[in-house]
Design a protein around this motif. Structure first.
Motif, PDB file in Angstrom:
ATOM      1  N   ASP A 126      14.100  -9.598   2.736  1.00  0.00           N
ATOM      2  CA  ASP A 126      13.478  -8.277   2.743  1.00  0.00           C
ATOM      3  C   ASP A 126      13.485  -7.607   1.371  1.00  0.00           C
ATOM      4  OD1 ASP A 126      13.114  -8.446   5.543  1.00  0.00           O
ATOM      5  OD2 ASP A 126      15.210  -7.904   5.839  1.00  0.00           O
ATOM      6  N   ALA A 127      13.897  -8.350   0.328  1.00  0.00           N
ATOM      7  CA  ALA A 127      13.997  -7.741  -0.993  1.00  0.00           C
ATOM      8  C   ALA A 127      12.632  -7.283  -1.477  1.00  0.00           C
ATOM      9  CB  ALA A 127      14.589  -8.739  -1.984  1.00  0.00           C
ATOM     10  N   ALA A 128      12.601  -6.098  -2.051  1.00  0.00           N
ATOM     11  CA  ALA A 128      11.392  -5.519  -2.649  1.00  0.00           C
ATOM     12  C   ALA A 128      10.226  -5.489  -1.674  1.00  0.00           C
ATOM     13  CB  ALA A 128      11.019  -6.291  -3.921  1.00  0.00           C
ATOM     14  N   GLY A 129      10.532  -5.322  -0.406  1.00  0.00           N
ATOM     15  CA  GLY A 129       9.484  -5.166   0.590  1.00  0.00           C
ATOM     16  C   GLY A 129       8.758  -6.435   0.975  1.00  0.00           C
ATOM     17  N   LYS A 130       9.342  -7.598   0.652  1.00  0.00           N
ATOM     18  CA  LYS A 130       8.694  -8.873   0.969  1.00  0.00           C
ATOM     19  C   LYS A 130       8.347  -8.948   2.453  1.00  0.00           C
ATOM     20  CE  LYS A 130       9.761 -13.824   1.307  1.00  0.00           C
ATOM     21  NZ  LYS A 130       9.847 -13.856   2.767  1.00  0.00           N
TER      22      LYS A 130
END
Length: 450
Positions: free
Chosen positions: A25-29
């Motif tokens: 979920d990093a950086a809105g992935k």
């Protein structure tokens, strides 16, 4: 003591984004088809997924340092298309800088099976438009990283992705289309052609592709077996290389099944067949095929089961040893397929072995801190000798990348299969180089200098 390769031969290691990065979920992935696939019960061993994987996203600096310490010249990794779609190109800025800072050449793959789920929802690789979205994605990366990345691989193993994920249901997106999956293969080839065109336009260096290849042998002299083996090889080998290296499909059955024809197909093939700077070959094991025998059980012969209504069936390859994944260890098959490619394609570009390796159930570090994996050392030694034999036979092979740098998420097999030169403890994610890592380091050091 060690296999000897020509001066200037390049050694490397390979990985792929979904298998190692984690940070789901990093950086809105957004989700990829593999996030969707692994969320379904029964799709992956032990219900595992790649949401954390081995957390390379947060540990990339130390991982790159470990890879560089083995003395390799090249690091092949892949970009996560969903991560780029979410705008997180900055991670790859950092990764590329770390790779260059460690004295390595970055060799990224643009697509290693993690299609954004939103594109799958719009038809995935069965939709021709996906190829054009891939070209846009390629342009984003070329503009951002082309000043530092000078060697690009467009697609990885289109044959496996099409067979396992679109023809069958063993991999994402599990469409189960049988021979109706051929348009997905054509659209990936088109994506390759469009991406190569973008990279040429942007003048960002050399362009290649990574295709899996393997010898296919008939189980006997029966003409039905010979025909079945030929068709299987055309579908799995030549459907994905003939358009690139010959500008055509291998037979009319396949040409008729791809869903594109006439002047549009001619234009597609012209794009797909544009010259490459290098050709990546992934090799693991050969295949033996016979015409189906009524009532015979063919389950469990390959990693995936071929449906009983297909005109070919696999039989076990005769070999002295198998990996712990059950794959036949036949190093001579690598020599054979390289020579076959050389003979089939007079215009074959310089070859790089972009993947070769083996899964063994390596135990964790012993009391002395070592991870002993003598079978992997024997495997790598034998396959590098097979490469040397192909070179002696006239094939130009410029490099060899081990699959893989680290133990990782092995698709539907989860974390059960360990391919890495570096052991990963899945409880605390600590890394320990295996004996094969040190063997590879010493092998590289023993090579002639250019």
């Amino acid at each position: 003591m060690y296999p000897q390769l020509p001066a200037g031969f390049r050694f490397g290691m390979s990985t792929s984004a979904y298998q190692i990065e984690g940070a789901a979920d990093a950086a809105g992935k957004g989700p990829s088809i593999w996030d969707t696939f692994t969320a379904r019960p029964g799709t992956v061993v032990n219900g595992q997924d790649g949401r954390v994987a081995i957390d390379h996203y947060h540990r990339y600096e130390s991982d790159v340092a470990l890879i560089a310490a083995a003395g390799v010249q090249d690091y092949r990794f892949s970009f996560s298309w969903p991560r780029i779609l979410a705008g997180d190109v900055a991670f790859y800025d950092r990764l590329v800088d770390a790779v260059l800072g460690a004295g390595l050449r970055p060799v990224p793959t643009l697509y290693h099976w993690d299609l954004p789920q939103e594109l799958e929802d719009a038809g995935g690789w069965m939709n021709r438009d996906t190829a054009y979205r891939f070209a846009d994605y390629t342009d984003t990366l070329a503009l951002r990283l082309g000043d530092r990345v000078r060697h690009w691989i467009t697609m990885n193993e289109m044959n496996v992705h099409t067979l396992y994920g679109y023809a069958l249901t063993d991999h994402a997106p599990a469409r189960g289309l049988g021979l109706g999956a051929l348009p997905a293969g054509h659209h990936q080839l088109l994506a390759h052609g469009l991406a190569a065109q973008v990279l040429r336009t942007r003048a960002v260096g050399s362009v290649g592709i990574a295709n899996q290849h393997f010898p296919v042998t008939p189980a006997g002299d029966d003409p039905a077996d010979v025909a079945a083996a030929a068709l299987f090889s055309e579908l799995t080998n030549w459907t994905f290389s003939d358009p690139i290296l010959r500008g055509e499909y291998p037979n009319e059955l396949i040409r008729a099944g791809i869903g594109t024809s006439g002047a549009r197909l001619d234009r597609d093939l012209e794009l797909i067949g544009a010259p490459l700077d290098f050709y990546g070959v992934n090799y693991y094991e050969p295949t033996m095929i016979e015409a189906p025998r009524a009532g015979k059980d063919y389950r469990g012969v390959l990693e995936v089961d071929i449906p009983s209504d297909m005109p070919f069936s696999p039989v076990p390859v005769k070999c002295d040893e198998r990996t712990d994944f059950g794959w036949a260890i036949v190093p001579s098959g690598l020599t054979e397929i390289l020579v076959t490619l050389h003979e089939r394609y007079p215009n074959l570009p310089p070859v790089i072995i972009t993947e070769n390796g083996a899964s063994f159930h390596d135990a964790g570090p012993g009391p002395d801190g070592r991870v002993a994996d003598p079978r992997r050392i024997r495997y790598l030694d034998a396959h590098l000798r097979a490469v040397a034999e192909a070179i002696a036979a006239g094939v130009r092979v410029d490099g060899y990348y081990v699959w893989s740098a680290l133990d990782n998420f092995e698709w539907a097999a989860g974390y059960e299969q360990r391919f890495g030169l570096i052991h990963v403890d899945y409880t605390d994610l600590s890394r320990t180089p295996k004996d094969s890592y040190y063997w590879y380091r010493d092998l590289i050091a023993a090579q002639p200098r250019s």
